[in-house]
Design a protein around this motif. Structure first.
Motif, short mmCIF file in Angstrom:
data_model
loop_
_atom_site.label_atom_id
_atom_site.label_comp_id
_atom_site.label_asym_id
_atom_site.label_seq_id
_atom_site.Cartn_x
_atom_site.Cartn_y
_atom_site.Cartn_z
N ALA A 248 0.66 -1.08 0.02
CA ALA A 248 -0.05 0.02 -0.16
C ALA A 248 1.03 1.36 -0.20
N ARG A 249 1.79 1.30 0.69
CA ARG A 249 2.82 2.33 0.85
C ARG A 249 3.45 2.47 -0.46
N ALA A 250 4.11 1.61 -0.87
CA ALA A 250 4.80 1.92 -2.32
C ALA A 250 3.79 2.32 -3.26
N CYS A 251 2.55 1.76 -3.15
CA CYS A 251 1.58 2.41 -4.17
C CYS A 251 0.92 3.58 -4.01
N ASP A 252 0.89 4.22 -2.87
CA ASP A 252 0.11 5.37 -2.35
C ASP A 252 -1.48 4.97 -2.04
N LEU A 253 -1.54 3.90 -1.69
CA LEU A 253 -2.85 3.29 -1.33
C LEU A 253 -2.84 3.13 0.31
N SER A 254 -4.20 2.90 0.63
CA SER A 254 -4.34 2.32 2.12
C SER A 254 -4.05 0.96 2.29
N GLN A 255 -3.76 0.36 3.26
CA GLN A 255 -3.75 -1.07 3.59
C GLN A 255 -5.14 -1.51 3.51
N SER A 256 -6.36 -0.92 3.71
CA SER A 256 -7.49 -1.61 3.70
C SER A 256 -7.95 -1.75 2.13
N ALA A 257 -7.24 -0.67 1.26
CA ALA A 257 -7.64 -0.86 -0.24
C ALA A 257 -7.05 -2.20 -0.60
N ILE A 258 -5.76 -2.49 -0.30
CA ILE A 258 -5.06 -3.66 -0.57
C ILE A 258 -5.97 -4.84 -0.10
N SER A 259 -6.40 -4.80 1.20
CA SER A 259 -7.32 -6.05 1.77
C SER A 259 -8.48 -6.08 0.85
#
Length: 122
Positions: free
Chosen positions: A23-34
Motif C-alpha cells: 500500500a505504501r509503495a503504491c500510495d494506497l491504504s492497507q484497507s484498499a489492498i485488503s
C-alpha cells in the motif's frame, strides 16, 4: 489463479511484501489492498502502480492473461540473479515508495558508472 484478488495476493507474497508495504509503495491504504485481495473491491484505480511495484505484467495481473513477469524482468532475473545485494534485505527495499526505489536505482547506477570509470584509469 482465477481472480485478480488471487493474482494480487500471490504476487505480493512472492515479493515478500505485507499489505501495508505494498500500500505504501503504491500510495494506497492497507484497507484498499485488503479489499482487492478479498474481492470486495473489483477495479483498482492504481493497477499500473500495483503491477510496476510488484514487477508483474499488467495484463496478467488484471486479466490473468500472458506471463506473470514482463520479459525484461524475466531476462534480468535469469541473467543476473534475483537479488544482487547480500547485505540489503529485499523486503526493506520493497517497502520504499516507487519514487524512492527509483532514487536508489539511480544512485547505484551512478556509483557503478563511477567505479567503472575509475577502474579504466587504474
Amino acid at each position: 489463479m482465477d481472480t485478480f484478488a488471487d493474482r494480487l495476493r500471490h504476487a505480493r507474497l512472492l515479493r515478500g511484501l505485507s499489505q501495508v508495504a505494498l500500500a505504501r509503495a503504491c500510495d494506497l491504504s492497507q484497507s484498499a489492498i485488503s479489499s482487492y485481495e478479498n474481492g470486495t473491491r473489483q477495479s483498482p484505480k492504481k493497477l499500473l502502480s500495483l503491477a510496476q511495484t510488484l514487477e508483474v505484467d499488467i495484463y496478467w495481473l488484471s486479466r490473468g492473461q500472458g506471463d506473470m513477469m514482463p520479459l525484461p524482468v524475466v531476462a534480468r532475473s535469469l541473467a543476473e540473479g534475483a537479488w544482487p545485494f547480500s547485505s540489503i534485505d529485499p523486503a526493506q527495499f520493497w517497502t520504499l515508495t516507487r519514487k524512492d526505489r527509483q532514487v536508489v536505482e539511480r544512485a547505484v547506477s551512478a556509483l557503478i558508472d563511477s567505479l567503472l570509470i575509475s577502474g579504466d584509469k587504474a
